[in-house]
Motif scaffolding. Structure first.
Motif, mmCIF file in Angstrom:
data_model
loop_
_atom_site.group_PDB
_atom_site.id
_atom_site.type_symbol
_atom_site.label_atom_id
_atom_site.label_comp_id
_atom_site.label_asym_id
_atom_site.label_seq_id
_atom_site.Cartn_x
_atom_site.Cartn_y
_atom_site.Cartn_z
ATOM 1 N N ALA A 279 36.938 39.644 45.934
ATOM 2 C CA ALA A 279 37.856 38.564 46.276
ATOM 3 C C ALA A 279 37.433 37.297 45.555
ATOM 4 O O ALA A 279 36.263 37.145 45.191
ATOM 5 C CB ALA A 279 37.859 38.331 47.788
ATOM 6 N N TYR A 291 41.104 37.535 52.956
ATOM 7 C CA TYR A 291 40.971 38.555 51.912
ATOM 8 C C TYR A 291 40.394 39.863 52.464
ATOM 9 O O TYR A 291 40.746 40.954 51.987
ATOM 10 C CB TYR A 291 40.129 38.014 50.759
ATOM 11 C CG TYR A 291 40.969 37.290 49.726
ATOM 12 C CD1 TYR A 291 41.487 37.965 48.627
ATOM 13 C CD2 TYR A 291 41.267 35.940 49.859
ATOM 14 C CE1 TYR A 291 42.273 37.320 47.687
ATOM 15 C CE2 TYR A 291 42.052 35.276 48.925
ATOM 16 C CZ TYR A 291 42.555 35.975 47.842
ATOM 17 O OH TYR A 291 43.341 35.331 46.915
ATOM 18 N N ALA A 295 42.621 43.218 52.188
ATOM 19 C CA ALA A 295 42.073 44.365 51.449
ATOM 20 C C ALA A 295 42.254 45.655 52.241
ATOM 21 O O ALA A 295 42.490 46.725 51.665
ATOM 22 C CB ALA A 295 40.593 44.130 51.141
ATOM 23 N N PHE A 320 45.664 40.452 43.911
ATOM 24 C CA PHE A 320 44.530 41.093 44.582
ATOM 25 C C PHE A 320 44.999 42.270 45.422
ATOM 26 O O PHE A 320 44.365 43.337 45.436
ATOM 27 C CB PHE A 320 43.806 40.066 45.454
ATOM 28 C CG PHE A 320 42.729 40.649 46.316
ATOM 29 C CD1 PHE A 320 41.452 40.847 45.807
ATOM 30 C CD2 PHE A 320 42.981 41.003 47.638
ATOM 31 C CE1 PHE A 320 40.452 41.401 46.607
ATOM 32 C CE2 PHE A 320 41.995 41.549 48.432
ATOM 33 C CZ PHE A 320 40.719 41.753 47.912
ATOM 34 N N ARG A 323 45.618 45.196 43.152
ATOM 35 C CA ARG A 323 44.382 45.802 42.627
ATOM 36 C C ARG A 323 43.576 46.507 43.708
ATOM 37 O O ARG A 323 42.765 47.382 43.406
ATOM 38 C CB ARG A 323 43.538 44.726 41.941
ATOM 39 C CG ARG A 323 44.136 44.241 40.637
ATOM 40 C CD ARG A 323 43.288 43.201 39.942
ATOM 41 N NE ARG A 323 43.337 41.911 40.616
ATOM 42 C CZ ARG A 323 42.316 41.351 41.238
ATOM 43 N NH1 ARG A 323 41.152 41.982 41.298
ATOM 44 N NH2 ARG A 323 42.443 40.171 41.819
#
Length: 589
Positions: A279, A291, A295, A320, A323
């Motif tokens: 992150a 984050y 995630a 993010f 990914r």
């Protein structure tokens, strides 16, 4: 005379050249304990290539206690302090100096404002070389970056390299160890080492790795130990072996396996191992929690709605998410829904059939192009109601219908949407569909604005400062305390995007070798710093601000009743009234 300084590496004076047709306005920062030659010669530390200034005109000595001495070196046109010509004179405080016809101001710097708060990683040596050329007879070579200088995240180049490559190389198979060994030897070969050997004490004489040039037969210049390993150095880097510890740890980790396969977890058959990407660096607990949660959600397929003010980093978070998801190897496409009128937006999203208008060819939309990956729809709150209905249909049917077409085309897209608007309010107003909101908002992620995470301002400012130096090709020692204090005090209504632009314009105003100070910032940012208050970035300053805010809030909540405010604050009566006096506050009692 200025007060004694604890750190002589920071500038004490700024010599501001007022400029003429040959010499532009520029600044030279002078450090304590140094002597600077002023002249038109190429080897002068303060070079003023203009008529009327002798090759070696004068010298400026800055004493260790912060005072200064100026001495004329036999110039033709003289050295002046104010209105008098001098041969040698002491300097105390701000002075007006003249070297022949060229005028300058010698300005005493406030150490609480002028000291370097964030150094530019790898740029300090370049910056000093820009205004401290080698002495006469010296060899001018390319500046050597100072690899030990901390970056904005507090890691040296070797440490960043180690942390980046270590996890990657550990995942190699036995065949990959040889590649890892070659990489480590290549990294070590870049260092100014004549020769280096890594030897295990239990296998005396067994050289595991060697890097560098000639094989010199002499005792090692220096030795260092890491666990049961002994590292021998030959060459000029020997006195600085401690700096190499991180990279050596990586070298030993890779090379000590001696061909054996590194231990690594083996995923089950058919299961693809995936480690979430790092992150963005943040000191704010709210950002770290955000984050971490995102995630976890990214591992699934549910749509995500990002709330955040303009410029707060919504697209960074969306990238993010992509990914960190199983779709990371497929396309990530972004579209700003507020940037296009309805007809063009629909053509971009869904595509268009040939012949819909004169000269129009068939074109796939972003929903087709992103199939298998992620589509990021920014500013979804500004989408027209007609387009909202078509996006809802695409979400439900997993099909798109091109503009002018009748046949649906199957798509498989993960939706990530973002907005700075209050969608609940827009639903009540009838300008946003409630069913689309619930489709998109399976998980809602709110990015706090920069003013709510001020602890990140210094981190971000340092990062963008180093990046802009690289882009502009400018050498600078770093950001001063005063500049960083103003950046931290400013409210940043434009969030991170505004901070980026502020740093970019400030870097363009820098002279070679000049730190970024208050004078380079825009007026709106400078005005945030109260120069009459305690020095910025000190604990006392922040404590006073926190105390003032807490007492003011307690008095407001109690209607000015001191007794109730004391109860809310949980302090004694004497402490309360002492703080009122110290902070200049008043109560209604």
């Amino acid at each position: 005379m200025a007060a004694p300084r604890k750190d002589s590496s920071e500038p004490v004076y700024c010599l501001r050249i007022l400029g003429n047709a040959d010499v532009p306005v520029r600044r030279f920062y002078l450090e304590a304990g140094r002597t600077y030659v002023v002249g038109s010669a190429s080897d002068a530390e303060i070079r003023l290539p203009t008529s009327g200034v002798s090759r070696r005109h004068a010298c400026l000595e800055v004493l260790d206690d912060g005072g200064g001495v100026i001495e004329d070196l036999g110039s033709r046109n003289g050295t002046w302090v104010g209105e008098r010509r001098v041969q040698r004179a002491a300097l105390a405080g701000t002075e007006r100096l003249s070297f022949g016809s060229l005028t300058a101001e010698l300005i005493v710097l406030d150490p609480t404002l002028a000291g370097i708060a964030i150094a530019s990683a790898g740029r300090v040596a370049d910056a000093r070389a820009a205004f401290h050329p080698p002495p006469a007879g010296g060899t001018a070579g390319p500046p050597v970056p100072d690899r030990t200088n901390p970056s904005t995240i507090g890691l040296s180049l070797e440490e960043r390299l180690t942390r980046s490559l270590g996890p990657l190389l550990r995942r190699h198979s036995a065949g990959g160890v040889a590649v890892a060994q070659e990489l480590v030897v290549a990294m070590l070969a870049e260092l100014p080492i004549e020769r280096m050997e890594i030897v295990h004490d239990g296998r005396e004489g067994a050289v595991v790795a060697a890097a560098g040039g000639s094989e010199v037969e002499r005792p090692a210049d220096s030795e260092a130990t890491l666990g049961s390993w002994r590292i021998c150095f030959w060459g000029p880097i020997a006195p600085r072996t401690a700096q190499l510890r991180p990279i050596l740890e990586l070298a030993l980790e890779m090379l000590s396996v001696d061909g054996a396969e590194p231990v690594a977890a083996t995923p089950e058959a058919g299961v693809t191992e995936h480690v979430a990407p790092p992150a963005p660096a943040s000191l704010a607990p709210a950002m770290r929690r955000l984050y971490r949660r995102v995630a976890k959600v990214a591992r699934g397929q549910v749509p995500i709605l990002i709330h955040g003010e303009s410029g707060s980093g919504k697209e960074v978070l969306a990238s993010f998410i992509h990914r960190a998801s199983p779709r990371r190897d497929e396309p990530f496409l972004a579209l700003n829904c507020a940037a296009l009128p309805r007809e063009l937006l629909e053509a971009e999203l869904f595509g268009i059939e040939r012949g819909v208008a004169t000269g129009v060819d068939a074109r796939r939309g972003l929903l087709q192009q992103a199939s298998g990956g992620t589509l990021f729809l920014d500013e979804i709150g500004d989408m027209a109601p007609e387009t909202q209905a078509k996006v809802l249909r695409a979400l439900g049917e997993r099909k798109v219908y091109r503009v002018g077409g009748r046949a649906g085309v199957g798509v498989d897209v993960r939706f990530v949407a973002a907005t700075h608007r209050n969608l609940e309010q827009r639903i009540e107003e009838g300008s946003f569909r409630q069913d689309l909101y619930h489709r998109l908002a399976a998980h809602v992620a709110r990015i706090p604005p920069l003013r709510e995470r001020r602890e990140d301002v210094a981190l971000l400012a340092g990062h963008f400062f180093v990046r802009e130096l690289e882009r502009a090709g400018v050498a600078s020692p770093g950001l001063t305390r005063g500049a960083l204090g103003a950046l931290c005090e400013y409210a940043w209504p434009g969030n991170v995007r505004e901070l980026i632009l502020e740093i970019a314009q400030a870097v363009l105003l820098l002279d070679p070798g000049e730190p970024l100070g208050l004078e380079h910032l825009s007026e709106r940012v400078r005005s945030a710093l109260d120069l009459d208050a305690p020095p910025p970035l000190t604990l006392d300053a922040h404590l006073r601000r926190a105390e003032r805010q807490a007492i003011s809030a307690a008095l407001a909540a109690s209607g000015g009743d001191a007794a109730r405010a004391i109860d809310q604050l949980g302090v004694s009566r004497s402490t309360f009234y002492r703080k009122l006096k110290e902070l200049g506050l008043e109560t209604g009692d």
